[in-house]
Motif scaffolding. Structure first.
Motif, PDB file in Angstrom:
ATOM      1  N   MET A  81       0.832  -1.206   0.000  1.00 31.66           N
ATOM      2  CA  MET A  81       0.000   0.000   0.000  1.00 31.66           C
ATOM      3  C   MET A  81       0.869   1.259   0.000  1.00 31.66           C
ATOM      4  SD  MET A  81      -3.453  -0.736   1.990  1.00 31.66           S
ATOM      5  CE  MET A  81      -4.672  -1.673   1.096  1.00 31.66           C
ATOM      6  N   LEU A  82       2.026   1.180   0.641  1.00 35.06           N
ATOM      7  CA  LEU A  82       2.944   2.318   0.637  1.00 35.06           C
ATOM      8  C   LEU A  82       3.644   2.481  -0.714  1.00 35.06           C
ATOM      9  CD1 LEU A  82       4.558   1.913   4.156  1.00 35.06           C
ATOM     10  CD2 LEU A  82       3.176   3.849   3.381  1.00 35.06           C
ATOM     11  N   GLU A  83       3.930   1.353  -1.366  1.00 38.63           N
ATOM     12  CA  GLU A  83       4.654   1.380  -2.641  1.00 38.63           C
ATOM     13  C   GLU A  83       4.062   0.344  -3.594  1.00 38.63           C
ATOM     14  OE1 GLU A  83       6.459   2.770  -5.417  1.00 38.63           O
ATOM     15  OE2 GLU A  83       7.013   3.710  -3.525  1.00 38.63           O
ATOM     16  N   PRO A  84       2.928   0.671  -4.221  1.00 36.65           N
ATOM     17  CA  PRO A  84       2.245  -0.292  -5.092  1.00 36.65           C
ATOM     18  C   PRO A  84       3.113  -0.860  -6.214  1.00 36.65           C
ATOM     19  CG  PRO A  84       0.850   1.614  -4.690  1.00 36.65           C
ATOM     20  CD  PRO A  84       2.198   1.932  -4.116  1.00 36.65           C
ATOM     21  N   SER A  85       4.055  -0.083  -6.714  1.00 32.59           N
ATOM     22  CA  SER A  85       4.895  -0.572  -7.812  1.00 32.59           C
ATOM     23  C   SER A  85       5.821  -1.708  -7.378  1.00 32.59           C
ATOM     24  CB  SER A  85       5.717   0.570  -8.414  1.00 32.59           C
ATOM     25  OG  SER A  85       6.637   1.067  -7.458  1.00 32.59           O
TER      26      SER A  85
ATOM     27  N   LYS B  43       4.833  -4.332  -5.683  1.00 34.74           N
ATOM     28  CA  LYS B  43       3.973  -5.464  -5.327  1.00 34.74           C
ATOM     29  C   LYS B  43       4.608  -6.808  -5.664  1.00 34.74           C
ATOM     30  CE  LYS B  43       0.405  -6.770  -7.814  1.00 34.74           C
ATOM     31  NZ  LYS B  43      -0.894  -6.807  -8.493  1.00 34.74           N
ATOM     32  N   GLU B  44       5.058  -7.003  -6.875  1.00 31.32           N
ATOM     33  CA  GLU B  44       5.587  -8.310  -7.278  1.00 31.32           C
ATOM     34  C   GLU B  44       6.850  -8.678  -6.504  1.00 31.32           C
ATOM     35  OE1 GLU B  44       3.890 -10.520  -8.905  1.00 31.32           O
ATOM     36  OE2 GLU B  44       2.308  -9.042  -9.177  1.00 31.32           O
ATOM     37  N   ILE B  45       7.711  -7.716  -6.288  1.00 28.88           N
ATOM     38  CA  ILE B  45       8.932  -7.971  -5.507  1.00 28.88           C
ATOM     39  C   ILE B  45       8.568  -8.367  -4.086  1.00 28.88           C
ATOM     40  CG2 ILE B  45      10.985  -6.866  -4.510  1.00 28.88           C
ATOM     41  CD1 ILE B  45      11.028  -5.109  -7.092  1.00 28.88           C
ATOM     42  N   LEU B  46       7.649  -7.632  -3.493  1.00 31.17           N
ATOM     43  CA  LEU B  46       7.254  -7.912  -2.106  1.00 31.17           C
ATOM     44  C   LEU B  46       6.555  -9.267  -1.985  1.00 31.17           C
ATOM     45  CD1 LEU B  46       6.123  -4.312  -1.218  1.00 31.17           C
ATOM     46  CD2 LEU B  46       8.062  -5.535  -0.198  1.00 31.17           C
ATOM     47  N   LEU B  47       5.710  -9.621  -2.959  1.00 33.24           N
ATOM     48  CA  LEU B  47       5.054 -10.930  -2.919  1.00 33.24           C
ATOM     49  C   LEU B  47       6.070 -12.058  -3.091  1.00 33.24           C
ATOM     50  CD1 LEU B  47       1.782 -10.142  -4.878  1.00 33.24           C
ATOM     51  CD2 LEU B  47       1.987 -10.671  -2.432  1.00 33.24           C
ATOM     52  N   LYS B  48       7.077 -11.837  -3.919  1.00 33.96           N
ATOM     53  CA  LYS B  48       8.134 -12.837  -4.086  1.00 33.96           C
ATOM     54  C   LYS B  48       8.920 -13.007  -2.786  1.00 33.96           C
ATOM     55  CE  LYS B  48      12.003 -14.055  -7.121  1.00 33.96           C
ATOM     56  NZ  LYS B  48      11.753 -15.443  -7.175  1.00 33.96           N
ATOM     57  N   LYS B  49       9.236 -11.906  -2.137  1.00 31.96           N
ATOM     58  CA  LYS B  49       9.923 -11.972  -0.848  1.00 31.96           C
ATOM     59  C   LYS B  49       9.065 -12.718   0.180  1.00 31.96           C
ATOM     60  CE  LYS B  49      12.794  -7.842  -1.173  1.00 31.96           C
ATOM     61  NZ  LYS B  49      14.095  -8.199  -0.664  1.00 31.96           N
ATOM     62  N   LEU B  50       7.769 -12.418   0.174  1.00 34.34           N
ATOM     63  CA  LEU B  50       6.859 -13.105   1.089  1.00 34.34           C
ATOM     64  C   LEU B  50       6.884 -14.609   0.824  1.00 34.34           C
ATOM     65  CD1 LEU B  50       4.656 -13.065   3.297  1.00 34.34           C
ATOM     66  CD2 LEU B  50       2.992 -12.719   1.451  1.00 34.34           C
ATOM     67  N   ALA B  51       6.816 -14.994  -0.445  1.00 31.19           N
ATOM     68  CA  ALA B  51       6.841 -16.417  -0.801  1.00 31.19           C
ATOM     69  C   ALA B  51       8.132 -17.071  -0.326  1.00 31.19           C
ATOM     70  CB  ALA B  51       6.687 -16.584  -2.315  1.00 31.19           C
ATOM     71  N   ASN B  52       9.240 -16.407  -0.527  1.00 35.57           N
ATOM     72  CA  ASN B  52      10.528 -16.965  -0.100  1.00 35.57           C
ATOM     73  C   ASN B  52      10.603 -17.119   1.412  1.00 35.57           C
ATOM     74  OD1 ASN B  52      11.370 -17.060  -2.761  1.00 35.57           O
ATOM     75  ND2 ASN B  52      12.500 -15.125  -2.649  1.00 35.57           N
ATOM     76  N   ILE B  53      10.162 -16.107   2.131  1.00 39.79           N
ATOM     77  CA  ILE B  53      10.202 -16.158   3.592  1.00 39.79           C
ATOM     78  C   ILE B  53       9.275 -17.246   4.120  1.00 39.79           C
ATOM     79  CG2 ILE B  53       9.546 -14.887   5.687  1.00 39.79           C
ATOM     80  CD1 ILE B  53      10.599 -12.352   4.209  1.00 39.79           C
ATOM     81  N   LEU B  54       8.055 -17.319   3.581  1.00 41.11           N
ATOM     82  CA  LEU B  54       7.101 -18.321   4.060  1.00 41.11           C
ATOM     83  C   LEU B  54       7.568 -19.733   3.732  1.00 41.11           C
ATOM     84  CD1 LEU B  54       3.637 -16.660   3.366  1.00 41.11           C
ATOM     85  CD2 LEU B  54       5.044 -16.600   5.430  1.00 41.11           C
TER      86      LEU B  54
END
Length: 172
Positions: free
Chosen positions: A147-151, A153-164
């Motif tokens: 929400m702070l940096e919509p652009s 999104k894909e990087i953050l979701l990839k990081k989330l996937a890696n961490i999880l």
């Protein structure tokens, strides 16, 4: 708690009030919100507002509940602790939020109002697994960062996937 009187209003009046609440809480933090602006915009008396809601926090909680039901309605929430399921749910929440009329409200909530609703220590935090707890924290933080940096999104979701995925491996 929202009153039965409010729930039983005719659809047009209820919609006018909900729209006024949405405008107010999307543009002002809960601490800055004013009943006077809500009643003026919705065309109701100040006393009627307090007949429908206990206070601003009550009205906000009611509206946020409507927003969450609207956004979550088509998101698959089957209880799966797989990293890919969590990431997909996060992606769907972000995308549905972005496309929702409630986007500004959700963003305001996550960035400014959420701490107002943190309750006393919740016993389920003791009983849930570390993986589930960490997953919820990471998902929430990912949504906030998107929400702070919509652009990003894909990087953050990839990081989330890696961490999880790493956490799930540790859990086993």
């Amino acid at each position: 708690m929202v009153s039965n009187t409010f729930e039983n209003l005719d659809t047009d009046k209820k919609t006018r009030i909900i729209d006024s609440l949405l405008n107010e809480f999307s543009n002002h933090t809960l601490n800055e919100a004013q009943v006077s602006r809500i009643v003026k915009e919705s065309g109701i008396a100040r006393g009627a507002f307090y007949k429908y809601f206990d206070d601003l926090k009550d009205a906000y909680s009611h509206l946020y509940g409507i927003a969450m039901r609207d956004i979550h309605q088509d998101i698959e929430t089957e209880r799966s602790e797989s990293p890919s399921a969590y990431v997909q749910q996060t992606r769907e929440f972000v995308e549905k939020s972005k496309d929702s009329r409630f986007y500004s409200l959700v963003k305001m909530h996550i960035l400014h109002n959420e701490s107002t609703f943190v309750s006393v220590f919740d016993d389920h935090l003791i009983t849930e697994s570390e993986y589930h707890w960490a997953t919820q924290v990471m998902i929430h933080e990912t949504i906030k960062q998107i929400m702070l940096e919509p652009s990003a999104k894909e990087i953050l979701l990839k990081k989330l996937a890696n961490i999880l995925t790493t956490l799930a491996t540790e859990e086993k």
